[in-house]
Design an enzyme around this catalytic site. Structure first.
Site: not given
Ligand code: IVH
Length: 692
Positions: A40, A124, A298, A440
């Protein structure tokens, strides 16, 4: 300070500070798997950086964090240039951000409000992304994201994951392609692994993400094979070869081909659908067997994705909707002060252990002394802590009603708890730093590595690994020890030549290399000391100004008197400002540092510097443009150096340009120079002409 109130000068400085800070945290996160701040807080830094850039678009830096994802590579792995960049995701933090995202898509593609926009919603996963290259249906190359353009070759390690098919038989698999997804570790596997590590006295991983990242970047694949790593596939480099119209179809195919796709992924048709899904998973989050830190949306139609394209950092057709922090209450048992390898004093809250979001938490970050004062956090307080879907929990606030009547405010130490040197805080900085750099214990290893490095003492064959090992064994504690090593080795019962990895010849060569550096130029000497903010360019400015070591050190000590002659003289050097001056003065004010210098000067001789005659410089009053990647310095440094030679540095080539200095891959500016007939110099030629 609120962004609206920043003056241009302040905004510039703030962007510089943020670029440096974000790069620092990127390295900790991506390369060392040891983040110091919460996700955060990291997001907040990036958001602030972007907001300032929006307000002052012309101040955008070449090294701006908004132009890049991830961290530069350093590791021992082979580099892999991604055929298609591995992007990051834009973040949303509330429902409104999701409505805005949908509105943006509608406007961009000009889709009428009655036409639904299907979105695929996926958890995610909080792991690290990887790309898998298949050739003739075989898995041939696996890489980390790295900085998005180049990653690290971790093929052998990824081959050990059961979730990654080595060979795909299916007829409809395109044969040559890249599949992308997330490497992660389940909670229960993580706990078992950490228990085993604890039993063996090995350091523990802070969380499953760090454990996964650390495991996948092992040099020995047989170590990775023993780690319980898993992989969810969620993307590819480009959809074209797959013959699919939607992302949802693509996920179906991935499953048929033997990849593991997250079973919670869902096809949604309205914003309300999407938000219902988000809130449902948010409530289930603590019971999932792995960490997720949000939901990724997406656009389902691939033709729409293609039309929307990407910014430099992230696709426009996707959004990461982050989960808010999970909170709990507990008692603050103590405040410890840790000293980082760069000397920063960081307060850490020691908590009565409490479960937050499925993880037991016993420490929290307190950031810095202002933060403690601002929140008035005191030992013994009951505090609200939160884990913002991430690693290090933070203290949100104190519950004052529960405070003991005899409590008193925390007083932040002004000396380093490791070495006892002064810990100073420069005006405008938030961190207090130990200035005993070379003495140090927390910093010495890093400083010694810097001391022997190529642009400093340049001791051949004395790499970081040796320095670190010698330091750990107590053979070298301070720079002077390097030069007494041979003598001590002669009297040692365990001389170097008898040690593992060393022989008679390699030991002799090392001593020879050390001896060869007993004479050193002033600018290298200054740079080698590792004084904060004194990089190569500044070291040269100082060396040329003061010419001899004696004069320099006397001036630095005298400069302590504000407004005095020495101080005015120091500040008059073009390229030295109040902040650099303060660091120089603080360095010389610390008795430990003066002791280090005294013993070092018994071993080495510092040669006088040639003073520079600016007016005779080839570059005086000339306009210079740099292009391409420079090998010997950063762009920022090249600029400082050129300006010190009296040149003006411009960003684009025109008829007014006198010289174009080309590094590697010069691109369009190189071409423009040829077309306009401007003199072109290579980096080497420039260095020579600049009197290096
Ligand atoms: S799509 C071009 N789908 O989140 C788009 N990313 O903050 C590429 N990640 O680098 C990413 N779960 O490591 C996508 N279901 C998911 C994901 C995901 C985790 C991660 C990934 C990316 C990061 C971006």
């Amino acid at each position: 300070m609120p962004i609206e109130k920043l003056t241009e000068e302040e905004a510039k400085e703030e962007l510089r500070r943020l670029a440096e800070l974000i790069a620092y945290h990127d390295r900790l996160y991506y390369l060392e798997d040891q983040p110091e701040i919460s996700d955060a807080d990291y997001d907040a830094l990036r958001l602030r950086n972007e907001a300032i850039e929006k307000q002052f678009p012309h101040l955008g830096r070449e090294d701006s964090p908004s132009l890049r994802v991830g961290a530069p590579l350093l590791g021992p792995f082979k580099k892999v240039h991604h055929r298609k960049e591995m992007l990051s995701l834009d973040n949303g933090f509330n429902d409104q951000d999701v409505y805005d995202f949908m509105e943006r898509i509608r406007r961009f593609l000009n889709i009428p409000s009655e036409t639904p926009i299907d979105l695929v919603a996926e958890p995610k996963i909080d792991g690290l992304s990887a790309t898998l290259e298949y050739h003739k249906n075989r898995f041939v190359l696996g890489a980390t994201r790295g900085d998005g353009v180049e990653g690290e070759d971790i093929t052998e390690n990824l081959k050990t994951l059961k979730d990654i098919p080595a060979q795909i038989e299916a007829k409809d698999f395109p044969g040559i392609t890249e599949i992308r997804g997330e490497v992660y570790m389940r909670h229960e596997d993580f706990l078992v692994m950490n228990q085993e590590r604890e039993a063996q006295g090995q350091p523990l991983f802070a969380n499953p993400r760090n454990a996964a990242a650390g495991s996948v970047r092992q040099l020995d694949a047989s170590v990775t094979a023993k780690r319980p790593l898993k992989f969810f596939a969620y993307g590819c480099d480009e959809y074209a070869p797959f013959n699919v119209q939607t992302h949802w179809e693509f996920l179906e195919k991935l499953k048929q081909w033997g990849f593991v796709v997250n079973p919670l992924a869902k096809l949604c048709t309205t914003v309300d659908d999407v938000l219902a899904y988000y809130h449902e998973l948010e409530s289930k989050r603590a019971t999932l067997p792995y960490d997720i830190d949000g939901i990724v949306y997406k656009v389902n139609r691939i033709d729409w994705q293609t039309r929307m394209g990407s910014s430099t950092r992230a696709p426009r057709w996707a959004l990461a909707h982050k989960f808010p922090a999970e909170q709990a209450q507990t008692r603050l048992n103590d405040i410890l002060i840790q000293v980082g390898r760069t000397g920063a004093l960081t307060p850490v809250a020691i908590l009565r252990p409490v479960t937050v979001g499925g993880v037991v938490v016993s420490r929290a970050s307190l950031h810095n002394e202002d933060e403690i004062a601002r929140k008035d956090v005191r030992v013994g307080d009951t505090v609200v802590i939160q884990r913002a879907g991430d690693v290090i929990p933070q203290i949100v606030r104190v519950i004052e009603e529960k405070r003991a009547s005899d409590s008193h405010p925390f007083s932040f130490p002004h000396t380093c708890p490791v070495c006892g040197s002064h810990a100073v805080r420069l005006p405008e900085e938030v961190v207090r730093k130990c200035i005993g750099g070379l003495v140090c214990g927390a910093q010495a290893a890093l400083r010694l590595r810097h001391f022997v490095s190529r642009d400093a003492f340049d001791i051949e064959g004395f790499g970081s690994k040796h320095v670190e090992a010698f330091y750990q064994e107590g053979l070298i504690q301070s720079p002077a020890d390097i030069f007494t090593l041979e003598e001590r080795d002669r009297q040692s019962l365990t001389p170097l030549r008898n040690r593992e990895g060393w022989g008679d010849l390699s030991a002799k060569n090392l001593f020879k290399a050390i001896s060869a550096r007993r004479k050193i130029s002033l600018h290298r000497f200054i740079y080698a000391l590792g004084i904060p903010q004194v990089g190569q360019a500044t070291a040269k400015l100082l060396a040329r100004h003061y010419v001899s070591y004696e004069r320099w050190q006397a001036a630095m000590r005298e400069a302590k008197t504000p407004g005095g002659e020495a101080y005015t003289d120091l500040m008059a050097i073009d390229g030295v400002g109040p902040s650099v001056s303060a660091d120089l003065i603080a360095f010389f004010d610390e008795p430990h540092n003066r002791e280090i210098l005294t013993s070092l000067l018994k071993e080495v001789t510092v040669g006088d510097e040639k003073p520079r005659a600016t007016s005779s410089s080839l570059f005086a009053n000339k306009t210079i443009v740099f292009t391409g990647t420079l090998e010997h310095m950063t762009r920022a440094e090249a600029k400082v150096r050129a300006e010190a030679l009296g040149a003006k540095v411009a960003s684009s080539v025109s008829a007014k340009t006198d010289y174009v200095i080309v590094g590697e891959d010069p691109g369009s500016k190189g071409k423009a120079a040829k077309v306009l007939g401007v003199s072109i110099l290579t980096e080497e030629e420039w260095l020579k002409a600049a009197g290096e």
